[in-house]
Structures are given as structure tokens and as C-alpha cells.
Scaffold this active site. Structure first.
Site, PDB file in Angstrom:
ATOM      1  N   ASP A 492       0.811  -1.379   0.073  1.00 32.86           N
ATOM      2  CA  ASP A 492       0.042  -0.102   0.023  1.00 32.86           C
ATOM      3  C   ASP A 492       0.868   1.175   0.128  1.00 32.86           C
ATOM      4  O   ASP A 492       1.845   1.160   0.828  1.00 32.86           O
ATOM      5  CB  ASP A 492      -1.037   0.202   1.163  1.00 32.86           C
ATOM      6  N   LEU A 493       0.594   2.319  -0.785  1.00 30.78           N
ATOM      7  CA  LEU A 493       1.455   3.364  -1.010  1.00 30.78           C
ATOM      8  C   LEU A 493       1.148   4.312   0.239  1.00 30.78           C
ATOM      9  O   LEU A 493       0.135   4.492   0.587  1.00 30.78           O
ATOM     10  CB  LEU A 493       1.209   4.068  -2.329  1.00 30.78           C
ATOM     11  N   GLY A 534      -6.814   1.427  -5.634  1.00 32.10           N
ATOM     12  CA  GLY A 534      -6.377   2.648  -6.188  1.00 32.10           C
ATOM     13  C   GLY A 534      -4.814   2.626  -6.065  1.00 32.10           C
ATOM     14  O   GLY A 534      -4.232   2.882  -6.914  1.00 32.10           O
ATOM     15  N   ASP A 535      -4.444   2.457  -4.755  1.00 25.81           N
ATOM     16  CA  ASP A 535      -2.827   2.271  -4.323  1.00 25.81           C
ATOM     17  C   ASP A 535      -2.463   1.216  -3.831  1.00 25.81           C
ATOM     18  O   ASP A 535      -1.350   1.159  -3.264  1.00 25.81           O
ATOM     19  CB  ASP A 535      -2.318   3.595  -3.671  1.00 25.81           C
ATOM     20  N   GLU A 536      -3.174  -0.015  -4.038  1.00 27.48           N
ATOM     21  CA  GLU A 536      -2.829  -1.136  -3.584  1.00 27.48           C
ATOM     22  C   GLU A 536      -2.357  -2.122  -4.564  1.00 27.48           C
ATOM     23  O   GLU A 536      -2.857  -2.256  -5.877  1.00 27.48           O
ATOM     24  CB  GLU A 536      -4.068  -1.667  -3.175  1.00 27.48           C
TER      25      GLU A 536
END
Length: 614
Positions: A492-493, A534-536
Site C-alpha cells: 500500500d502506497l 487505487g494504490d494497492e
């Protein structure tokens, strides 16, 4: 070449029929679904007046029973014989087994079958069956002869089977649990339905051809197939079950009577189809003579002796097969119009008649192929016949076309017009073919694009959830097969939301693309990186050696992703990422649990300020 193949085929079958003597072996009955009992019997074959059970028991004690070969596939196939057969075997039961069993004698056309069974030291219980009894009188309605046995645990039994037949004396004996026999019947009845459905379709097809072409050849072929189906139904035990359940005589006569009538029409059909070949070979008398022999066998079946008719029809069938094969091969060699596929179809049926005749004479073993050779041969014939009839009709059409072309030669202008029309048609076909090829190429490209869209993330080009699921299942199977671990990384980001808020979603998309490229640059071709949100991101690392090696790779990934990323207007942004790891099967063997473990580790690794920001 064809004769060589046929020779090798039948030589191999004959060699399979040979076997050495061996002693019979007692059988242990447990909880298996079924047992093939034939190879455990000892046999007494005799002529003359019938023997009582006590006389037979004394003969067995005196050593007059001969053992069958337990390796033989036809241990209880005695061929065409007037003799009577007594079979015997002892068997014991396990401590745990079902009580109700069904003894099957899987040859419907036996005249008489008697089963005697007793516990050790007990009295024998007799049951009787045979095709001399109407089907409606059977205790158990089945196309074969069934006998119900109630077996006790841990008990020894003595079993005698007496059989006699006017035709082939083949006594394949099987012991079934009722549910297992029912399941086997579903398959056998389904295959028989397909077979007779094929024959019915063949009959209807040829009948319509007769009505269209008015060629009696097709009508005689319809009669040939119909009576052949009747004979095959009699051999399979279906005539008594579905046609004459209350008439034992018609059921008894249907196998030999049906095949005799089929032979009469088959001989006429072959003679007509072979055309001038029999005359050219000075063999024009062969087929009529064979037809007389088939008619004689039918008459003998009705009024004289079923056994004599059975012997005659088997010999006649062999002669018929060999004669038709010889003349058919000559027709093929000469390349007669319409003969190539049709003769091959006919030869396939004749070869099956040859196999069943050799089986009935006791030369070939009794197994699934030889016992049903006529079924296989006629089914193969139907498939080849569709090509043969098309070739025959096309040959007639070509002759008509040639006649028309000869007539058109009188008028040159009409010939020129015809040629021009053909050129135009060819041009249109060529143009249409090109259009179809172009359309097909476009469809192929669209299909590939759709497949890619269905399995990959549109923004980053990474695998999506669907493809990730497939890759996980594949990794699991390879891990189980190769005994190697694979690791699941959940990523994760950190601070990605701040990039979106400050620079916009376009900049956020560019960050995701750059992160995807950096992750891929550290992985092998066998590994998988997927974007699932999304950001995963999720990474699958296959064939990992140790947890330490994965931690080193995590360090490289964290360092690479932490490098500044250029976004809109050449501005640099820096993000981080949190990684959670789980190893299969070290941590768990369940894929969903593997995700949960990695997800918890990822959140545990996430900095507190990143959690609040995200």
C-alpha cells in the site's frame, strides 16, 4: 497395404486369444462394487443327458473339472457347441460387506442358466433363467440374466452355474452391488441408445435417398440395416425387453433370424454396388450363392435347428466378408466412381462381422471389443457412409455436368458466356474471401484486446484481480507439485492521497504508472505484480528460497519506490509504501488466510503519520 494392415490386426487379436493353463483361485468378496468371476471358475463340459447337482459335485470331487486361465479374457467363452457347461468356484466373504448382491450372466441369448449357491456345509439354493423364458417372467427385469444373492459376512460359499445354448455358449459372470450395476447400466444403455439412434438415422437418410433417386440400392440397404439392428438388439437382450416381453420364441430367434435376413439384403446390396467387378473377376455367382446360404440359415432357424443355423450363418458371414473384401479391394484399385468411401464403409462392417463370427466360433476371446464388434463396425460404417453417398452423388453430378458441357460445345457463344460467368464468380469469391479474411483478422485483434482488458489493469497494464486469482491458483498448484514455497506481498502506497490532493488525479495516475514500472523492474518473469485497488498492489514471488531473501527484495523495492517521481510541470514528489508478507505454505495453506496475514503485516508496517494521512 490394406491387406497387410488387416492381416496384422487379426493376427494380434488371435494372439490375444491364446493363453496357458493355470489353476483357478478362490475369491475373497469384500466391499468392492463388482467382481469379474469368470476367471475364477473351474469348468465341466459334457454331452448327453443332463446331470443332477449331486452328480456334478461327485465329478468335481473326482477331479473331472478343468481349471480356467485366470489371466484369460475369455475364460468362459466356449464358442458354438452343443455341449452343456457346469462352472464351479468357492469364495469367502469379508467380515464387513453388504448383504444384497446381484449375480449377472452377461450373455442374453443363453437358452438356460441355473445358479446353485450354498454356504459351507449347507443346502444349495437354485435359481433359473434363460431366453426360453419370456422377459415378463424374469424375477429381475434386465436385458441380461440376473440372480439375487444374500451373502453373510465371514462365510464361505460354493457356487455352481449350469448353462446351455443353441448358439454361442459364452458365460461371462459378474457379481455386482445393486447400485454399481445400476450405474454401469446407465452407461451401457446410453451407448446402446446412441448406437441404435445412429442406425435409425442411417435408415431414414437412405430411405429419403431412395425416394429422391428411385434407386433400389438404397431401399435394400435400408432393409439390410433394419434387420441387422434387429439381430444386434437380440444379441444385446433388447428384443425381449422392449419388443416381445411375452414371447420367448421370437426373442430366442431374433439374433440368428435377424442376421440371416440382414445377410440376404446385404448380399444383394453388395452385388449391386460392386457393379461390373464380380463379372470381371468371373465371380458373379458368389453373391447369389451366399444369398441362398443366408436364406437357408433363416429357414433352418425357424424349422430345423437353431444350432445348425448359427454354425451356417457364422461360416456364411466369414465367406461373405472375405468375398466382399476381395471384390471391394479390386473396385478401389480400379478407382470406380463413388466406390472409395462406400467400399471402405462396407469393409468396416464386414470386418466387424468377421470378428464376431470368429468370436462366436470360439477363436477370438470374449471382451468388450469382440462381443460388440458388430456394433462398432456398423457405427464406423455410418460415419464413412455419409462421405460415400456424397461422393457417389457428386460422381453422378460430374457425369451430368460433363454431358451438359458436351452439349454446350455446339454453341461457342454459350460456352464463352459460361466461362465469363465462371471468371466473374471466381473474382467475386476471391474478393469475398479477402473481405472475410480482413474481418477475421479484425475479430482476432478485438478478441485479443478484450482478453487483455479483461485480465489487466487499464492504467498500469498490470494484472487485475481476475488474473491475480488465476496466478495464485497456479502458484499454489506448482508449490504443491514441486514442494517449493511462494510468497505473497501486499503493498500500500504511503502519502499517495497527498499527491492526488495537491497535484490532481492525472499526477496521481503518473505516480501509479511509475510505481508499477519500478516494481516490475525488480521481479522475474515467473513472478506476478497486480494492482487490485487505487494504490494497492500485490506481488507473487514463486520458488522463494528463504524469508531473508524476500526481506532483501523488500528493501530494494522500498528504496526504489522512495526515489522522487517527476509529475506535472516537472515537479518531484516522494512517496513511500508499506509491505506485508506471507509465505505459502509456511504461514498457511489457505489463500484467503494468506492474504489476511500479509494484509495485517502491511498495516503493522505502515507509519502512524501515513495511516492518518491515508
Amino acid at each position: 497395404m490394406t491387406l497387410l494392415i488387416v492381416f496384422c490386426f487379426f493376427t494380434s487379436l488371435f494372439l490375444l486369444a491364446q493363453h496357458a493353463d493355470a489353476a483357478s483361485t478362490d475369491l475373497q468378496i469384500s466391499n468392492e462394487p463388482s467382481y469379474a468371476l469368470s476367471r475364477y471358475f473351474s469348468a465341466l463340459k459334457y454331452d448327453g443327458s443332463d446331470l443332477t447337482l449331486e452328480e456334478v459335485r461327485r465329478k468335481r470331487e473326482a477331479g473331472e473339472f478343468s481349471s480356467v486361465d485366470p489371466r484369460s479374457t475369455s475364460a468362459t467363452n466356449f464358442g458354438l457347441t452343443r455341449s452343456k457347461i457346469w462352472l464351479h468356484q468357492n469364495f469367502t466373504t469379508d467380515a464387513i460387506l453388504p448383504e444384497r448382491w446381484l449375480l449377472e450372466v452377461a450373455h442374453s441369448s443363453l437358452d438356460s442358466v441355473d445358479v446353485f449357491i450354498a454356504e459351507e456345509g449347507g443346502d444349495y439354493l437354485r435359481q433359473h433363467a434363460g431366453d426360453q423364458l419370456p422377459f415378463a417372467a424374469k424375477a429381475l427385469p434386465h436385458r441380461h440374466h440376473l440372480f439375487e444373492l444374500n451373502l453373510k459376512p465371514s462365510t464361505g460359499y460354493s457356487l455352481y452355474v449350469r448353462a446351455e445354448s443353441s448358439g454361442t455358449l459364452s458365460v461371462p459372470v459378474n457379481l455386482w452391488q445393486p447400485d454399481a450395476l445400476w450405474a454401469d447400466d446407465q452407461v451401457s444403455y446410453a451407448l446402446l441408445s446412441c448406437y441404435f439412434g445412429l442406425l435409425a438415422g442411417l435408415m431414414v437418410y437412405n430411405l429419403f435417398l431412395f425416394l429422391s433417386l428411385r434407386d433400389k440400392l438404397y431401399l435394400f440397404y435400408v432393409a439390410f440395416i433394419g434387420f441387422l439392428a434387429l439381430g444386434q438388439a437380440g444379441l444385446a437382450g433388447l428384443t425381449g425387453q422392449f419388443m416381445w416381453p411375452n414371447n420367448a420364441l421370437l426373442t430366442h430367434l431374433s439374433p440368428t433370424g435377424g442376421v440371416s435376413l440382414a445377410g440376404i439384403f446385404g448380399v444383394y446390396f453388395a452385388h449391386r454396388f460392386l457393379g461390373s467387378t464380380p463379372r470381371d473377376l468371373k465371380m458373379q455367382w458368389v453373391m447369389p450363392l451366399l444369398g441362398i446360404m443366408f436364406a437357408t440359415s433363416f429357414t433352418i432357424t425357424l424349422f430345423v435347428s437353431y444350432f445348425v443355423a448359427a454354425v451356417l450363418i457364422n461360416i456364411t458371414s466369414l465367406l461373405f466378408a472375405l468375398s466382399a473384401f476381395l471384390m471391394g479391394g479390386v473396385s478401389l484399385y480400379r478407382g470406380q466412381p463413388g466406390a472409395r468411401f462406400f467400399v471402405l464403409a462396407w469393409v468396416s462392417l464386414l470386418l466387424s462381422i468377421l470378428v464376431i463370427a470368429l468370436h462366436n466360433l470360439g477363436i477370438l476371446p470374449s471382451n468388450g471389443f469382440t462381443a460388440n464388434a458388430l456394433m462398432f463396425g456398423s457405427a464406423a460404417e455410418m460415419l464413412l457412409l455419409s462421405l460415400a453417398l456424397a461422393d457417389r452423388i457428386n460422381s453422378l453430378q460430374r457425369l451430368q455436368d460433363q454431358a451438359q458441357q458436351d452439349a454446350l460445345k455446339v454453341n461457342r457463344e454459350m460456352v464463352d458466356a459460361l466461362r465469363e460467368s465462371e471468371r466473374q464468380l471466381e473474382s467475386r469469391v476471391t474478393a469475398r474471401t479477402a473481405e472475410l479474411e480482413q474481418t477475421n483478422d479484425e475479430l482476432t485483434r478485438n478478441k485479443e484486446l478484450l482478453e487483455k482488458q479483461a485480465n489487466h489493469d487499464a492504467l498500469t497494464g498490470l494484472a487485475n484481480r481476475k488474473l491475480l486469482k488465476d496466478r495464485l491458483l497456479g502458484a499454489q498448484l506448482r508449490s504443491q507439485r514441486n514442494q517449493k514455497n511462494f510468497a505473497l506481498l501486499v503493498i500500500d502506497l504511503d502519502r499517495f492521497k497527498q499527491v492526488n490532493d495537491r497535484f490532481g488525479h492525472i499526477a496521481g495516475d503518473e505516480v501509479l504508472i511509475q510505481v508499477a514500472r519500478r516494481l516490475q523492474s525488480h521481479l522475474r518473469e515467473v513472478d506476478t505484480v497486480a494492482r487490485i485497488g487505487g494504490d494497492e498492489f500485490v506481488v507473487i514471488l514463486e520458488s522463494v528460497r528463504s524469508r531473508d531473501a524476500i526481506l532483501i527484495l523488500q528493501g530494494h523495492l522500498l528504496a526504489d519506490v522512495a526515489r522522487p517521481i517527476l509529475v506535472r510541470e516537472q515537479q518531484e514528489v516522494s512517496i513511500g509504501m508499506s509491505i506485508g508478507m506471507a509465505i505459502y505454505p509456511e504461514d498457511t495453506t489457505d489463500i484467503e488466510s494468506l492474504f489476511h496475514i500479509a494484509d495485517r503485516q502491511m498495516y503493522a508496517a505502515k507509519p502512524s503519520d501515513a495511516v492518518e494521512a491515508d
